[in-house]
Scaffold this motif. Structure first.
Motif, PDB file in Angstrom:
ATOM      1  N   GLN A   1       1.005  41.014   9.862  1.00 19.49           N
ATOM      2  CA  GLN A   1       2.418  40.583   9.543  1.00 19.49           C
ATOM      3  C   GLN A   1       3.053  41.242  10.968  1.00 19.49           C
ATOM      4  OE1 GLN A   1       4.129  42.432   6.234  1.00 19.49           O
ATOM      5  NE2 GLN A   1       6.239  41.708   6.761  1.00 19.49           N
ATOM      6  N   ARG A   2       4.122  40.180  11.300  1.00 18.81           N
ATOM      7  CA  ARG A   2       4.969  40.577  12.493  1.00 18.81           C
ATOM      8  C   ARG A   2       5.289  42.057  12.584  1.00 18.81           C
ATOM      9  NH1 ARG A   2       8.314  38.470  16.377  1.00 18.81           N
ATOM     10  NH2 ARG A   2       8.926  36.568  15.701  1.00 18.81           N
TER      11      ARG A   2
ATOM     12  N   THR B   1       6.933  45.240  13.091  1.00 21.61           N
ATOM     13  CA  THR B   1       8.424  45.991  13.394  1.00 21.61           C
ATOM     14  C   THR B   1       8.389  47.212  13.895  1.00 21.61           C
ATOM     15  OG1 THR B   1       8.480  46.676  11.124  1.00 21.61           O
ATOM     16  CG2 THR B   1       9.553  44.651  11.689  1.00 21.61           C
TER      17      THR B   1
ATOM     18  N   ARG C   1      -0.692  40.624  18.576  1.00 20.89           N
ATOM     19  CA  ARG C   1      -0.271  39.262  17.912  1.00 20.89           C
ATOM     20  C   ARG C   1      -0.030  39.499  16.331  1.00 20.89           C
ATOM     21  NH1 ARG C   1      -1.929  34.738  20.659  1.00 20.89           N
ATOM     22  NH2 ARG C   1      -0.609  33.776  19.015  1.00 20.89           N
ATOM     23  N   TYR C   2       0.186  38.575  15.802  1.00 21.04           N
ATOM     24  CA  TYR C   2       0.350  38.895  14.480  1.00 21.04           C
ATOM     25  C   TYR C   2      -0.079  37.358  13.871  1.00 21.04           C
ATOM     26  CZ  TYR C   2       5.004  36.685  15.158  1.00 21.04           C
ATOM     27  OH  TYR C   2       5.935  35.900  15.566  1.00 21.04           O
TER      28      TYR C   2
ATOM     29  N   SER D   1       1.026  36.529  10.415  1.00 26.57           N
ATOM     30  CA  SER D   1       2.096  35.896   9.815  1.00 26.57           C
ATOM     31  C   SER D   1       3.520  36.583  10.221  1.00 26.57           C
ATOM     32  CB  SER D   1       1.676  35.769   8.152  1.00 26.57           C
ATOM     33  OG  SER D   1       1.923  37.276   7.572  1.00 26.57           O
ATOM     34  N   GLU D   2       4.428  35.775   9.807  1.00 26.28           N
ATOM     35  CA  GLU D   2       5.985  36.182  10.070  1.00 26.28           C
ATOM     36  C   GLU D   2       6.346  37.487   8.911  1.00 26.28           C
ATOM     37  OE1 GLU D   2       8.775  36.298  12.347  1.00 26.28           O
ATOM     38  OE2 GLU D   2       7.493  34.433  12.747  1.00 26.28           O
ATOM     39  N   GLY D   3       6.058  36.675   7.886  1.00 24.76           N
ATOM     40  CA  GLY D   3       6.465  37.731   6.807  1.00 24.76           C
ATOM     41  C   GLY D   3       5.498  38.232   5.780  1.00 24.76           C
TER      42      GLY D   3
ATOM     43  N   ASP E   1       2.604  36.643   4.637  1.00 26.09           N
ATOM     44  CA  ASP E   1       2.335  35.470   3.610  1.00 26.09           C
ATOM     45  C   ASP E   1       0.821  35.115   4.086  1.00 26.09           C
ATOM     46  OD1 ASP E   1       2.247  33.218   1.894  1.00 26.09           O
ATOM     47  OD2 ASP E   1       2.618  31.904   3.719  1.00 26.09           O
TER      48      ASP E   1
ATOM     49  N   GLU F   1       0.037  31.516   5.319  1.00 24.84           N
ATOM     50  CA  GLU F   1       0.528  31.312   6.619  1.00 24.84           C
ATOM     51  C   GLU F   1      -0.643  32.104   7.485  1.00 24.84           C
ATOM     52  OE1 GLU F   1       4.267  33.331   7.698  1.00 24.84           O
ATOM     53  OE2 GLU F   1       3.937  32.819   9.798  1.00 24.84           O
TER      54      GLU F   1
ATOM     55  N   ASN G   1      -2.972  30.522  10.569  1.00 25.76           N
ATOM     56  CA  ASN G   1      -2.894  31.009  11.904  1.00 25.76           C
ATOM     57  C   ASN G   1      -4.326  31.606  12.542  1.00 25.76           C
ATOM     58  OD1 ASN G   1      -0.478  29.967  12.350  1.00 25.76           O
ATOM     59  ND2 ASN G   1       0.282  31.926  11.880  1.00 25.76           N
TER      60      ASN G   1
END
Ligand code: TXA
Ligand code: MG
Length: 325
Positions: free
Chosen positions: A261-262, A264, A272-273, A275-277, A279, A282, A286
């Motif tokens: 996950q992205r 923080t 790199r990641y 998925s954004e959130g 998921d 996703e 990717n």
């Protein structure tokens, strides 16, 4: 060099013409791009194996336009296949069924008495199948053992010099290969490859529970799932999996870290990641893109965080496990 065709009717005609004349064509599916050829033409099928440098012992999935093509190529032993087809086709599910004698060439099934069938969920590709009027054998459009392609550009970069045409249907929706279920023995359903569909959703329409192959059944596994090599889907870079805390990479040459996950948290170095959130759908979409990009950028080590232990997360981890083997 391959020509990349846009998703138009004219491209469908052209792709179908090439396939009818015994050529190979890369086609989009909802899972990954496939390298297709006429499954009834021995020399066309031989081109797939040659282009991919695929071992002859590894059978190919046959792609058909609709459920009613199944009886042309298979002789199902019970009606479980039809419940699954009604629920999940077109879609990312391959069914292994007893083969109808000599309809597809022997090389497609690697001489087995079973055949793998699926109806892909990309209308453009079903149009090509219909127009060609042929069952299409199509493995993933990558050199054997390498990361599967999820865009026309991925296909071009790894096979562009060996094939004439790539039909561009945009990025693949699922991003990992179809779930494979063996229904060739009546009264049994065996998972040969985890994929986008969960076992729970498959079992909800079946009258049997799904058996999974375990480490203790490796001999049986080699027999039933000839293509499930423990090392597969591999970039050139060395892949290592991690959980919770990225491993110390200070002594590795040119490493990149991939978070599920992205991130923080602050983290030095290349990362790199997937998925954004957080998921899984996703992340699956990717996964191969990120592995290919890091490989092309020349990283020597890719340290990837394991996906969470959900149904789809387990399918992602299956691919990562093989990428790191
Ligand atoms: O999502 C997918 O399934 C993609 C797209 C293009 O449809 N295709 C794909 O093909 O992943 P490939 O060749 O990369 O993987 C096919 C797998 C192999 O592990 C192969 O051994 C297995 O399917 N397979 C095919 N026919 C089989 C059979 N008769 N019995 C057992 N396994 C079979
Ligand atoms: Mg493959």
């Amino acid at each position: 060099m391959a020509r990349i065709l846009p998703p138009t009717d004219a491209s469908v005609h052209q792709a179908a013409r090439f396939l009818v004349s015994g050529e190979v064509v890369a086609l989009p599916t909802e899972t990954v791009y496939g390298l297709a050829a006429d499954a009834t033409n021995p020399s066309a099928v031989a081109k797939i194996f040659a282009v991919k440098e695929r071992p002859a012992t590894n059978p190919l999935i046959v792609h058909v336009a609709a459920k009613d093509w199944v009886y042309d190529y298979a002789e199902p032993v019970d009606d479980n296949w039809e419940r699954l087809a009604d629920a999940f086709w077109p879609g990312p599910l391959t069914l292994i069924l007893p083969r109808r004698e000599k309809r597809v060439v022997d090389a497609v099934t690697a001489g087995r008495d079973t055949v793998g069938l699926r109806v892909p969920d990309v209308a453009l590709t079903r149009s090509v199948i219909r127009e060609a009027g042929l069952p299409l054998a199509a493995p993933s459009a990558n050199p054997a053992g390498y990361v599967s392609p999820t865009s026309a550009q991925h296909v071009e970069r790894s096979l562009g010099e060996r094939i004439p045409l790539i039909l561009d249907g945009g990025p693949c929706h699922h991003g990992i290969e179809s779930t494979i279920l063996d229904l060739s023995q009546g009264g049994h359903a065996t998972l040969l490859r985890p994929g986008p569909l969960s076992l729970d959703s498959l079992e909800s329409v079946l009258d049997v529970s799904i058996e999974t192959l375990t480490l203790f059944s490796q001999a049986i596994e080699a027999q039933m799932a000839p293509g499930q090599f423990s090392a597969h889907y591999q970039p050139r870079a060395k892949v290592t999996l991690w959980e919770q805390i990225p491993p110390d990479n200070s002594c590795l040459e040119h490493p990149a870290v991939v978070f599920f996950q992205r991130n923080t948290r602050s983290f030095g170095g290349d990362c790199r990641y997937l998925s954004e959130g957080g998921d899984c759908a996703e992340a699956a979409r990717n996964l191969y893109k990120v592995l290919r990009e890091l490989d092309e950028a020349g990283f020597k080590h890719i340290l990837v965080e394991r996906a969470p232990d959900t149904a789809l997360g387990q399918s992602i981890n299956d691919r990562l496990q093989r990428a790191s083997a």
